[in-house]
Design a protein around this motif. Sequence first.
Motif, mmCIF file in Angstrom:
data_model
loop_
_atom_site.group_PDB
_atom_site.id
_atom_site.type_symbol
_atom_site.label_atom_id
_atom_site.label_comp_id
_atom_site.label_asym_id
_atom_site.label_seq_id
_atom_site.Cartn_x
_atom_site.Cartn_y
_atom_site.Cartn_z
ATOM 1 N N ILE A 75 0.846 -1.189 0.000
ATOM 2 C CA ILE A 75 0.000 0.000 0.000
ATOM 3 C C ILE A 75 0.886 1.245 0.000
ATOM 4 O O ILE A 75 1.809 1.368 0.815
ATOM 5 N N TYR A 76 0.576 2.172 -0.912
ATOM 6 C CA TYR A 76 1.355 3.408 -1.061
ATOM 7 C C TYR A 76 0.443 4.615 -0.826
ATOM 8 O O TYR A 76 -0.742 4.591 -1.186
ATOM 9 N N ASP A 77 1.000 5.684 -0.248
ATOM 10 C CA ASP A 77 0.219 6.902 -0.046
ATOM 11 C C ASP A 77 0.256 7.752 -1.305
ATOM 12 O O ASP A 77 0.829 7.350 -2.339
ATOM 13 N N SER A 78 -0.344 8.931 -1.236
ATOM 14 C CA SER A 78 -0.432 9.794 -2.418
ATOM 15 C C SER A 78 0.923 10.303 -2.895
ATOM 16 O O SER A 78 1.066 10.738 -4.037
ATOM 17 N N SER A 79 1.926 10.222 -2.022
ATOM 18 C CA SER A 79 3.289 10.631 -2.409
ATOM 19 C C SER A 79 4.115 9.441 -2.877
ATOM 20 O O SER A 79 5.337 9.548 -3.036
ATOM 21 N N ASN A 80 3.465 8.317 -3.068
ATOM 22 C CA ASN A 80 4.090 7.074 -3.524
ATOM 23 C C ASN A 80 5.063 6.486 -2.502
ATOM 24 O O ASN A 80 6.004 5.769 -2.854
ATOM 25 N N ASN A 81 4.817 6.755 -1.228
ATOM 26 C CA ASN A 81 5.609 6.152 -0.157
ATOM 27 C C ASN A 81 4.951 4.852 0.295
ATOM 28 O O ASN A 81 3.733 4.809 0.505
ATOM 29 N N LEU A 82 5.736 3.796 0.437
ATOM 30 C CA LEU A 82 5.214 2.520 0.909
ATOM 31 C C LEU A 82 4.868 2.651 2.395
ATOM 32 O O LEU A 82 5.733 2.942 3.211
ATOM 33 N N VAL A 83 3.583 2.416 2.729
ATOM 34 C CA VAL A 83 3.158 2.592 4.117
ATOM 35 C C VAL A 83 2.746 1.275 4.783
ATOM 36 O O VAL A 83 2.696 1.180 6.010
ATOM 37 N N ARG A 84 2.464 0.259 3.964
ATOM 38 C CA ARG A 84 2.036 -1.009 4.567
ATOM 39 C C ARG A 84 2.289 -2.161 3.613
ATOM 40 O O ARG A 84 2.078 -2.060 2.403
#
Length: 234
Positions: A144-153
């Motif tokens: 799962i990635y946030d809107s900034s394309n950072n992997l969060v989960r």
Amino acid sequence: MANISDKNGLGGLISQYGTEAAKSKAGIEKPEVKPEEGALADQNVFLKLYIEQLKGQDPTAPQDANDMVAQMSQFSSLERLTSISDQLETMASSLTSNQALSASTLVGKSILMEGDKAKMGDGVDPLVVKAVVPESSKSAILKIYDSSNNLVRTAPLDTGEFSWDKLDSDGNPLPAGEYRFAATSTNAQGETSSMSTRVPTRIQGVTINGEEGTVLNVENHGKIKLTKELEILG
């Protein structure tokens, strides 16, 4: 009056018995009736026309009784078909109303649609993500990635379904917003392949009896027919 002594005379009048011309030819005035008595009045007109034919018959060549039975049967069948048609129209109208009422209750809910992005709200309900895992898969993972394309989960997806509690990999709550999902599967040979995902998508509205029938207006997907198999979430 028309030559109703002719064997085909009645047929000609019956074919237009509901018109003013036919009743005028037979010297018959249709009585004033209430709408619900219309069928009975039409039967009376038919019988009067038939009696007029009997009066004009040649006694040496009477009307065939079989013709009378056939004509009466045809009239009865026509009346029943008209009644059935009215009932079908009523049923169709009722079904349309029921479908419109049912469809309107879906507005604001979500359905699972193929895609890799979904908006996460502030509510406590988990966000469900699904994928079809191949039979040859030995392990499946959802990222799962946030809107900034950072992997969060990162989470296992072996069952093909993940109910996300909106927490990151460290157990911290994440803010509302749009998130992207990427699912992969690995087989016994260590080969990795991507899998398509289905994510919650909001139903924004309903179009009743349009060119394509009743359709749902789904966010980012446009119009979806209500007859299509859909998995609707609460």
